[in-house]
Motif scaffolding. Structure first.
Motif, PDB file in Angstrom:
ATOM      1  N   ARG A 200      15.206  37.688  -1.111  1.00 43.13           N
ATOM      2  CA  ARG A 200      14.387  38.864  -1.423  1.00 43.13           C
ATOM      3  C   ARG A 200      12.879  38.594  -1.377  1.00 43.13           C
ATOM      4  O   ARG A 200      12.080  39.521  -1.321  1.00 43.13           O
ATOM      5  N   SER A 201      12.477  37.323  -1.372  1.00 45.56           N
ATOM      6  CA  SER A 201      11.044  37.031  -1.348  1.00 45.56           C
ATOM      7  C   SER A 201      10.479  36.992   0.072  1.00 45.56           C
ATOM      8  O   SER A 201       9.277  37.027   0.251  1.00 45.56           O
ATOM      9  N   CYS A 202      11.337  36.886   1.088  1.00 50.81           N
ATOM     10  CA  CYS A 202      10.795  36.781   2.453  1.00 50.81           C
ATOM     11  C   CYS A 202      10.944  38.046   3.272  1.00 50.81           C
ATOM     12  O   CYS A 202      11.892  38.798   3.110  1.00 50.81           O
ATOM     13  N   SER A 203       9.992  38.241   4.153  1.00 48.61           N
ATOM     14  CA  SER A 203      10.067  39.366   5.076  1.00 48.61           C
ATOM     15  C   SER A 203      10.574  38.898   6.436  1.00 48.61           C
ATOM     16  O   SER A 203      11.061  39.682   7.227  1.00 48.61           O
ATOM     17  N   GLN A 212      14.242  29.225   3.496  1.00 49.46           N
ATOM     18  CA  GLN A 212      14.316  29.466   4.941  1.00 49.46           C
ATOM     19  C   GLN A 212      13.353  30.565   5.358  1.00 49.46           C
ATOM     20  O   GLN A 212      13.586  31.258   6.343  1.00 49.46           O
ATOM     21  N   CYS A 213      12.285  30.708   4.573  1.00 49.52           N
ATOM     22  CA  CYS A 213      11.352  31.798   4.840  1.00 49.52           C
ATOM     23  C   CYS A 213      10.315  31.401   5.871  1.00 49.52           C
ATOM     24  O   CYS A 213       9.870  30.253   5.922  1.00 49.52           O
ATOM     25  N   LEU A 221       3.653  33.852  -1.989  1.00 49.18           N
ATOM     26  CA  LEU A 221       2.832  32.950  -1.184  1.00 49.18           C
ATOM     27  C   LEU A 221       3.725  31.881  -0.558  1.00 49.18           C
ATOM     28  O   LEU A 221       4.538  31.276  -1.252  1.00 49.18           O
ATOM     29  N   LEU A 222       3.594  31.663   0.757  1.00 49.41           N
ATOM     30  CA  LEU A 222       4.466  30.714   1.452  1.00 49.41           C
ATOM     31  C   LEU A 222       4.030  29.277   1.168  1.00 49.41           C
ATOM     32  O   LEU A 222       2.862  28.924   1.276  1.00 49.41           O
ATOM     33  N   HIS A 223       5.006  28.450   0.785  1.00 51.85           N
ATOM     34  CA  HIS A 223       4.736  27.042   0.565  1.00 51.85           C
ATOM     35  C   HIS A 223       6.002  26.284   0.906  1.00 51.85           C
ATOM     36  O   HIS A 223       7.036  26.473   0.249  1.00 51.85           O
ATOM     37  N   ASP A 224       5.953  25.428   1.946  1.00 48.68           N
ATOM     38  CA  ASP A 224       7.131  24.657   2.350  1.00 48.68           C
ATOM     39  C   ASP A 224       8.341  25.529   2.637  1.00 48.68           C
ATOM     40  O   ASP A 224       9.448  25.245   2.176  1.00 48.68           O
ATOM     41  N   MET A 225       8.122  26.619   3.348  1.00 44.91           N
ATOM     42  CA  MET A 225       9.181  27.573   3.693  1.00 44.91           C
ATOM     43  C   MET A 225       9.806  28.263   2.479  1.00 44.91           C
ATOM     44  O   MET A 225      10.871  28.866   2.585  1.00 44.91           O
ATOM     45  N   LYS A 226       9.149  28.116   1.342  1.00 42.04           N
ATOM     46  CA  LYS A 226       9.581  28.876   0.167  1.00 42.04           C
ATOM     47  C   LYS A 226       8.500  29.891  -0.173  1.00 42.04           C
ATOM     48  O   LYS A 226       7.317  29.623   0.032  1.00 42.04           O
ATOM     49  N   CYS A 227       8.899  31.016  -0.721  1.00 47.91           N
ATOM     50  CA  CYS A 227       7.912  31.995  -1.158  1.00 47.91           C
ATOM     51  C   CYS A 227       7.774  31.904  -2.659  1.00 47.91           C
ATOM     52  O   CYS A 227       8.765  31.988  -3.399  1.00 47.91           O
ATOM     53  N   ILE A 228       6.537  31.684  -3.097  1.00 47.35           N
ATOM     54  CA  ILE A 228       6.287  31.488  -4.526  1.00 47.35           C
ATOM     55  C   ILE A 228       5.565  32.707  -5.077  1.00 47.35           C
ATOM     56  O   ILE A 228       4.614  33.208  -4.457  1.00 47.35           O
ATOM     57  N   ASP A 229       6.058  33.171  -6.208  1.00 43.58           N
ATOM     58  CA  ASP A 229       5.496  34.382  -6.811  1.00 43.58           C
ATOM     59  C   ASP A 229       4.034  34.177  -7.198  1.00 43.58           C
ATOM     60  O   ASP A 229       3.682  33.142  -7.779  1.00 43.58           O
ATOM     61  N   ILE A 230       3.216  35.155  -6.862  1.00 45.02           N
ATOM     62  CA  ILE A 230       1.802  35.115  -7.255  1.00 45.02           C
ATOM     63  C   ILE A 230       1.672  35.742  -8.630  1.00 45.02           C
ATOM     64  O   ILE A 230       2.214  36.834  -8.870  1.00 45.02           O
ATOM     65  N   ASP A 231       0.982  35.045  -9.551  1.00 37.54           N
ATOM     66  CA  ASP A 231       0.753  35.607 -10.884  1.00 37.54           C
ATOM     67  C   ASP A 231      -0.478  36.504 -10.845  1.00 37.54           C
ATOM     68  O   ASP A 231      -1.598  36.053 -11.028  1.00 37.54           O
ATOM     69  N   GLU A 232      -0.242  37.783 -10.618  1.00 37.01           N
ATOM     70  CA  GLU A 232      -1.346  38.734 -10.475  1.00 37.01           C
ATOM     71  C   GLU A 232      -2.115  38.911 -11.776  1.00 37.01           C
ATOM     72  O   GLU A 232      -3.275  39.318 -11.791  1.00 37.01           O
ATOM     73  N   CYS A 233      -1.466  38.606 -12.919  1.00 30.98           N
ATOM     74  CA  CYS A 233      -2.107  38.849 -14.210  1.00 30.98           C
ATOM     75  C   CYS A 233      -3.055  37.713 -14.594  1.00 30.98           C
ATOM     76  O   CYS A 233      -3.846  37.854 -15.523  1.00 30.98           O
ATOM     77  N   GLY A 234      -2.941  36.592 -13.881  1.00 36.46           N
ATOM     78  CA  GLY A 234      -3.633  35.384 -14.290  1.00 36.46           C
ATOM     79  C   GLY A 234      -5.124  35.527 -14.513  1.00 36.46           C
ATOM     80  O   GLY A 234      -5.620  35.186 -15.579  1.00 36.46           O
ATOM     81  N   THR A 235      -5.843  36.036 -13.519  1.00 33.92           N
ATOM     82  CA  THR A 235      -7.294  35.950 -13.585  1.00 33.92           C
ATOM     83  C   THR A 235      -7.980  37.296 -13.783  1.00 33.92           C
ATOM     84  O   THR A 235      -8.755  37.459 -14.714  1.00 33.92           O
TER      85      THR A 235
END
Ligand SMILES: *[C@@H]1O[C@H](CO)[C@@H](O)[C@H](O)[C@H]1NC(C)=O
Ligand SMILES: *[C@@H]1O[C@H](CO)[C@@H](O)[C@H](O)[C@H]1NC(C)=O
Length: 406
Positions: A200-203, A212-213, A221-235
């Protein structure tokens, strides 16, 4: 006017508007024509052996042969070709009855498909399957397998539509020969394409797993063919005043602070930046102030009492008093609205019960007197039950009286 009458009138008018709105939604004429033809053919089937007993006397055979291609039968078939409420169908039938007649009387010589002959060739309301629009243009991907078999050609078989492929959910592209966003090619040969869902994280991906993204969906955010959730609330402060930001998979949400807060870092009364009016801080939490618990009475009116509420308080009238024009006044003693049985005492209930049983026993006795064994048995049973009930009731009372020292 009566309010309920008003309501139902308004409802009826609304319903009529709705129905006429639906009626106005234009029916595709090709569809109307095909539907008419379907009903017409069904009518032919239905009348095939109607009115004939199935006997095969020569007289019946002769009559059947006459009826088969007769005007009488045509009229019978036409009569059932449209639903009475189907305006479009009836209009089309009325305008084109002569064509049906033509077809009817030539049918034995030229048994062509009525739908094609009438709707497509004669009235030019439909197109051949796999073509669309006013000029019956070919659908994308050809007429044999429009949209590669992975979608529907819009307007196919009609004189309308857009001629664009509406691909089934996992397919995409103008010919539905590609996989849709979020799907990958699981299997492919010249004629078939099978598309399956990515994580569900890849298009875009090479397989269904999260590693396998190739491209990520928004918020990842793509990192090593994995999509990592961006913490929009962080900053950045993304939410309105008195809301807090909640990070979610691929996105974020703004949620309202607890009502005890003015500004907050999260959900609940323990995450307030400041306490709201009517609340006080107790450790990490903002708690409700009990305004009623104070030296100075909060409610100053006569016969008023204070009721604490979340963040505030209200003044209500004491029991037996109601508010009239700002002050609390004693309720009028009113017993006109009492229910039928509200006034009945226990003794009266007993009398009513006895009357009820009496009526039943009388009825049973009458039936028993007629000599019916079953009712005699029921009658005796009822008397016994009644007696038992009576004595148990009495004994209860005697016992009660005894215990009370009477
Ligand atoms: C054809 O396309 C139009 C416009 O996009 C759409 O409203 C309509 O529902 C489509 N028809 C079919 C049969 O999918
Ligand atoms: C392509 O694949 C489908 C199903 O996967 C199969 O039925 C079909 O025979 C294949 N066609 C060719 C030409 O290999």
């Amino acid at each position: 006017m009566d309010v309920r009458l008003m309501d139902s009138l308004v409802g009826a008018v609304f319903l009529m508007l709705l129905l006429s709105g639906l009626g106005l939604a234009e029916q595709d004429p090709c569809w109307t024509c095909r539907n008419l033809v379907n009903n017409f053919m069904r009518g032919i089937e239905k009348t095939a052996r109607q009115n004939f007993g199935g006997g095969n006397t020569a007289w019946e055979e002769e009559k059947l042969a006459k009826y088969e291609g007769s005007e009488t039968r045509l009229l019978e078939v036409i009569e059932t070709a449209c639903d009475q409420s189907d305006f479009e169908c009836n209009k089309m039938l009325e305008q084109n009855e002569e064509y049906l007649e033509t077809w009817w009387f030539k049918r034995s010589k030229d048994p062509s498909d009525l739908s094609d002959w009438l709707c497509k060739d004669t009235l030019k309301l439909c197109c051949p399957e796999g073509t669309w629009g006013p000029d019956c243009a070919r659908c994308p991907g050809g007429t044999d397998k429009p949209c590669s078999g992975n979608g529907k050609c819009n307007g196919s078989g009609t004189r309308g539509g857009t001629g664009i492929c509406d691909c089934y959910s996992s397919y995409g592209g103008p010919l539905c020969m590609d996989c849709a966003v979020g799907y990958y090619e699981e299997a492919k040969n010249e004629s078939h394409l099978v598309c399956s869902e990515c994580h569900r994280s890849c298009s875009k991906c090479l397989g269904p797993e999260d590693d396998q993204c190739v491209l990520c969906k928004k918020g990842w955010l793509l990192h090593d063919m994995k999509c990592i959730d961006i913490d929009e609330c962080g900053t950045i402060d993304r939410c309105k005043a008195n809301q807090f930001c909640l990070n979610t998979d691929g996105s974020y949400e703004c949620r309202d602070c607890d009502k005890s807060c003015i500004g907050c870092m999260g959900a609940g009364s323990a995450r307030c930046k400041k306490c709201n009016a009517g609340y006080y801080r107790d450790g990490p939490k903002c708690l409700d102030v009990d305004e009623c618990d104070s030296e100075i009475p909060k409610c100053k009116g006569l016969r008023e009492e204070c009721v604490n509420t979340e963040g505030s308080f209200t003044c209500v009238c004491e029991k037996g008093y109601s508010r009239f024009g700002g002050s609390c006044r004693a309720d009028p003693k009113d017993d006109s609205e009492k229910g039928l049985f509200d006034d009945i005492t226990d003794d009266e209930v007993v009398v009513l019960q006895q009357m009820f049983f009496g009526v039943i026993i009388c009825a049973l006795a009458t039936l028993a007197a007629k000599g019916d064994m079953v009712f005699t048995a029921i009658f005796i049973g009822a008397v016994a039950a009644m007696a038992g009930y009576w004595f148990s009731e009495k004994s209860d009372r005697v016992l009660e009286g005894f215990l009370k020292g009477r």
